[in-house]
Design a protein around this motif. Sequence first.
Motif, PDB file in Angstrom:
ATOM      1  N   VAL A   1       1.020  -1.289   0.117  1.00  0.00           N
ATOM      2  CA  VAL A   1       0.039   0.030  -0.052  1.00  0.00           C
ATOM      3  C   VAL A   1       0.977   1.366   0.221  1.00  0.00           C
ATOM      4  CG1 VAL A   1      -1.698   1.182   1.283  1.00  0.00           C
ATOM      5  CG2 VAL A   1      -1.981  -1.153   1.207  1.00  0.00           C
ATOM      6  N   ARG A   2       1.908   1.198   0.744  1.00  0.00           N
ATOM      7  CA  ARG A   2       2.926   2.078   1.003  1.00  0.00           C
ATOM      8  C   ARG A   2       4.109   1.866   0.801  1.00  0.00           C
ATOM      9  NH1 ARG A   2      -0.817   2.689   5.302  1.00  0.00           N
ATOM     10  NH2 ARG A   2      -1.994   4.559   5.152  1.00  0.00           N
ATOM     11  N   PRO A   3       4.745   1.909  -0.685  1.00  0.00           N
ATOM     12  CA  PRO A   3       6.084   1.224  -1.038  1.00  0.00           C
ATOM     13  C   PRO A   3       7.120   2.044  -0.658  1.00  0.00           C
ATOM     14  CG  PRO A   3       4.899   1.914  -2.810  1.00  0.00           C
ATOM     15  CD  PRO A   3       3.627   1.992  -2.010  1.00  0.00           C
ATOM     16  N   TRP A   4       6.957   3.452  -0.148  1.00  0.00           N
ATOM     17  CA  TRP A   4       7.854   4.264   0.278  1.00  0.00           C
ATOM     18  C   TRP A   4       8.064   4.187   1.647  1.00  0.00           C
ATOM     19  CZ3 TRP A   4       4.565   6.830   3.502  1.00  0.00           C
ATOM     20  CH2 TRP A   4       3.281   7.065   3.309  1.00  0.00           C
ATOM     21  N   ARG A   5       7.428   3.366   2.140  1.00  0.00           N
ATOM     22  CA  ARG A   5       7.847   2.818   3.759  1.00  0.00           C
ATOM     23  C   ARG A   5       8.572   1.540   3.728  1.00  0.00           C
ATOM     24  NH1 ARG A   5       2.476   3.638   7.522  1.00  0.00           N
ATOM     25  NH2 ARG A   5       2.606   5.992   7.600  1.00  0.00           N
ATOM     26  N   MET A   6       8.836   0.911   2.727  1.00  0.00           N
ATOM     27  CA  MET A   6       9.443  -0.517   2.622  1.00  0.00           C
ATOM     28  C   MET A   6      10.910  -0.431   2.900  1.00  0.00           C
ATOM     29  SD  MET A   6       9.245  -3.361  -0.358  1.00  0.00           S
ATOM     30  CE  MET A   6      10.134  -2.430  -1.678  1.00  0.00           C
ATOM     31  N   ILE A   7      11.500  -1.285   3.676  1.00  0.00           N
ATOM     32  CA  ILE A   7      12.774  -1.291   3.907  1.00  0.00           C
ATOM     33  C   ILE A   7      13.137  -2.754   3.786  1.00  0.00           C
ATOM     34  CG2 ILE A   7      14.794  -1.751   5.760  1.00  0.00           C
ATOM     35  CD1 ILE A   7      13.363   0.853   7.249  1.00  0.00           C
ATOM     36  N   GLU A   8      14.099  -3.313   2.502  1.00  0.00           N
ATOM     37  CA  GLU A   8      14.397  -4.272   2.413  1.00  0.00           C
ATOM     38  C   GLU A   8      15.728  -4.921   3.065  1.00  0.00           C
ATOM     39  OE1 GLU A   8      15.444  -7.252  -1.498  1.00  0.00           O
ATOM     40  OE2 GLU A   8      14.718  -5.134  -1.854  1.00  0.00           O
ATOM     41  N   ARG A   9      15.472  -5.631   4.259  1.00  0.00           N
ATOM     42  CA  ARG A   9      16.739  -5.882   5.021  1.00  0.00           C
ATOM     43  C   ARG A   9      17.630  -7.044   4.350  1.00  0.00           C
ATOM     44  NH1 ARG A   9      15.061  -8.069  10.688  1.00  0.00           N
ATOM     45  NH2 ARG A   9      17.269  -8.139  10.834  1.00  0.00           N
ATOM     46  N   ARG A  10      18.970  -6.762   4.733  1.00  0.00           N
ATOM     47  CA  ARG A  10      19.957  -7.617   4.133  1.00  0.00           C
ATOM     48  C   ARG A  10      19.907  -8.997   4.428  1.00  0.00           C
ATOM     49  NH1 ARG A  10      24.190  -8.536   7.474  1.00  0.00           N
ATOM     50  NH2 ARG A  10      26.083  -9.761   6.452  1.00  0.00           N
ATOM     51  N   GLN A  11      20.146 -10.002   3.509  1.00  0.00           N
ATOM     52  CA  GLN A  11      19.797 -11.301   4.059  1.00  0.00           C
ATOM     53  C   GLN A  11      21.252 -11.703   4.753  1.00  0.00           C
ATOM     54  OE1 GLN A  11      17.223 -13.191   3.882  1.00  0.00           O
ATOM     55  NE2 GLN A  11      16.387 -11.230   3.437  1.00  0.00           N
TER      56      GLN A  11
ATOM     57  N   THR B   1      22.554  10.704  21.009  1.00  0.00           N
ATOM     58  CA  THR B   1      21.457  10.228  20.132  1.00  0.00           C
ATOM     59  C   THR B   1      21.418  10.625  18.819  1.00  0.00           C
ATOM     60  OG1 THR B   1      19.962   9.956  22.473  1.00  0.00           O
ATOM     61  CG2 THR B   1      18.688  10.483  20.373  1.00  0.00           C
ATOM     62  N   VAL B   2      21.584  12.066  18.781  1.00  0.00           N
ATOM     63  CA  VAL B   2      21.585  12.534  17.147  1.00  0.00           C
ATOM     64  C   VAL B   2      22.687  11.536  16.377  1.00  0.00           C
ATOM     65  CG1 VAL B   2      22.154  14.413  15.823  1.00  0.00           C
ATOM     66  CG2 VAL B   2      20.945  14.931  17.907  1.00  0.00           C
ATOM     67  N   LYS B   3      24.119  11.524  16.579  1.00  0.00           N
ATOM     68  CA  LYS B   3      25.154  10.834  16.141  1.00  0.00           C
ATOM     69  C   LYS B   3      24.606   9.537  15.898  1.00  0.00           C
ATOM     70  CE  LYS B   3      29.431  11.319  16.603  1.00  0.00           C
ATOM     71  NZ  LYS B   3      30.717  11.319  17.296  1.00  0.00           N
ATOM     72  N   SER B   4      23.948   8.757  16.761  1.00  0.00           N
ATOM     73  CA  SER B   4      23.505   7.368  16.663  1.00  0.00           C
ATOM     74  C   SER B   4      22.448   7.332  15.802  1.00  0.00           C
ATOM     75  CB  SER B   4      23.241   6.995  18.258  1.00  0.00           C
ATOM     76  OG  SER B   4      24.268   6.811  18.850  1.00  0.00           O
ATOM     77  N   SER B   5      21.393   8.175  15.884  1.00  0.00           N
ATOM     78  CA  SER B   5      20.323   8.091  14.889  1.00  0.00           C
ATOM     79  C   SER B   5      20.652   8.212  13.336  1.00  0.00           C
ATOM     80  CB  SER B   5      19.407   9.341  15.348  1.00  0.00           C
ATOM     81  OG  SER B   5      18.728   8.920  16.758  1.00  0.00           O
ATOM     82  N   ILE B   6      21.796   9.188  13.034  1.00  0.00           N
ATOM     83  CA  ILE B   6      22.195   9.468  11.987  1.00  0.00           C
ATOM     84  C   ILE B   6      22.792   8.260  11.290  1.00  0.00           C
ATOM     85  CG2 ILE B   6      23.743  10.765  10.436  1.00  0.00           C
ATOM     86  CD1 ILE B   6      23.016  13.062  12.393  1.00  0.00           C
ATOM     87  N   GLY B   7      23.819   7.554  12.210  1.00  0.00           N
ATOM     88  CA  GLY B   7      24.688   6.715  11.685  1.00  0.00           C
ATOM     89  C   GLY B   7      23.743   5.279  11.550  1.00  0.00           C
ATOM     90  N   ILE B   8      23.229   4.903  12.881  1.00  0.00           N
ATOM     91  CA  ILE B   8      22.540   3.800  12.758  1.00  0.00           C
ATOM     92  C   ILE B   8      21.445   3.833  11.938  1.00  0.00           C
ATOM     93  CG2 ILE B   8      21.365   1.851  14.330  1.00  0.00           C
ATOM     94  CD1 ILE B   8      23.339   2.936  16.794  1.00  0.00           C
ATOM     95  N   GLY B   9      20.607   4.854  11.992  1.00  0.00           N
ATOM     96  CA  GLY B   9      19.402   4.957  11.307  1.00  0.00           C
ATOM     97  C   GLY B   9      19.589   4.888   9.660  1.00  0.00           C
ATOM     98  N   ASN B  10      20.771   5.388   9.033  1.00  0.00           N
ATOM     99  CA  ASN B  10      21.152   5.470   8.050  1.00  0.00           C
ATOM    100  C   ASN B  10      21.247   4.116   7.386  1.00  0.00           C
ATOM    101  OD1 ASN B  10      22.678   5.512   5.421  1.00  0.00           O
ATOM    102  ND2 ASN B  10      23.273   7.736   5.957  1.00  0.00           N
ATOM    103  N   LEU B  11      21.888   3.211   8.093  1.00  0.00           N
ATOM    104  CA  LEU B  11      22.216   1.950   8.099  1.00  0.00           C
ATOM    105  C   LEU B  11      21.032   0.813   8.229  1.00  0.00           C
ATOM    106  CD1 LEU B  11      25.468   1.419   9.628  1.00  0.00           C
ATOM    107  CD2 LEU B  11      25.498   1.125   7.708  1.00  0.00           C
ATOM    108  N   LEU B  12      20.166   1.313   9.195  1.00  0.00           N
ATOM    109  CA  LEU B  12      19.009   0.320   9.213  1.00  0.00           C
ATOM    110  C   LEU B  12      17.944   0.866   7.971  1.00  0.00           C
ATOM    111  CD1 LEU B  12      18.079   0.775  13.027  1.00  0.00           C
ATOM    112  CD2 LEU B  12      18.932  -1.016  11.976  1.00  0.00           C
ATOM    113  N   TRP B  13      17.906   1.942   7.796  1.00  0.00           N
ATOM    114  CA  TRP B  13      17.113   2.418   6.567  1.00  0.00           C
ATOM    115  C   TRP B  13      17.525   1.447   5.334  1.00  0.00           C
ATOM    116  CZ3 TRP B  13      15.114   7.752   6.334  1.00  0.00           C
ATOM    117  CH2 TRP B  13      14.032   7.853   5.319  1.00  0.00           C
TER     118      TRP B  13
END
Length: 378
Positions: A4-14, A220-232
């Motif tokens: 329904v909302r493909p812009w929310r999709m995160i395809e996780r690394r296998q 929190t800001v640094k971690s959110s940028i770094g970890i969040g970038n990778l998770l996304w």
Amino acid sequence: MSAVRPWRMIERRQSRQIMVGKVPVGGGAPISVQTMTNTPTEDVAATIDQIRRCEDAGADIVRVSCPTEEATANFDQITRAANVPIVADIHFHYKRALEAADKGAACLRINPGNIGSSDRVAEVVRAAKANGCSIRIGVNAGSLEKDLLEKYGEPCPEALIESALDHIKLLQDHDFHEYKVAVKASDVFLAVAAYMGLAETVDCPLHLGITEAGGLIGGTVKSSIGIGNLLWAGIGDTIRVSLSAEPEREVKVGFEMLKALGLRTRGVRVVSCPSCSRQGFDVIRTVEALEARLEHIKTPMSLSVLGCVVNGPGEARETDIGLTGGGNGKHMVYLSGVKDHHIESADMLDHIVRLVEAKAAEIEDGMSDAGNATVAAE
């Protein structure tokens, strides 16, 4: 959701899956949230108390430092008391790894290259195999091997990746494959580049973190940028937010990251405005009070708290419970996106807390009924 909302999709690394105690890591398992105690491990009671607070905050895994023989002497008391798997943090002294493995550690955090000879690595691997421990290879930009620093001139993504691959080979040479890997740095750009390069090179689970990130806000800001970038980008199987703050705060920040990306749900997700002169009540203080009073709610649900009718109704339509500021101290309450009733300022906080608790109980009952129906159908 993604259809329904493909812009929310995160395809996780296998990645392949390992077990850290009872917690699966990698292989499509939910991304686990870790933290680390900061009490002296020799103080068993204080360490257990801190682990309890981390468990209450939602920690899936807790790491405990084992720098001395005194730290591992009663380590079994800690592992037995914990309700989550305990990772023993080991540096240099390979015997601490052997002792921790024998005393219930679910995982050993080591750098195979800094615990000595191949024979010592072999001993650690034997202890891990005998006790069902996994191993976390922890590469850090601040403690890279001298030969790599000489080769590359400074910590860089290539150096971190090469260090990780060298350590992986040490374990594989001893036929050990139950490992996850971290390539941490305090520099966000360096860490992200290293993780992205490593993710393309290996199939093992990756433990994400921006090391020495700083205090509660800056970290929190640094971690959110770094970890969040990778998770996304779909990278990461377990995370630890490293803050100069109490470990419970690390857990909460970690969960907020995962909730923001739709990767985990736990507790109340609050949607609130920054407030302005249009506000019908003190939004900032109200949100602070609600977050504190709703910490005990573990059921995933959403609550919108907005000070006026500009965006309030729109946000309320998308949340389980909504509160929108009105005039003369009278505010609108929405239930399941629909206007339901008004509430006076004086009664607002207690009223919203009761509504959230009731909604959480309703959701839990529905989940239990669904589970029972599934069992009955089978």
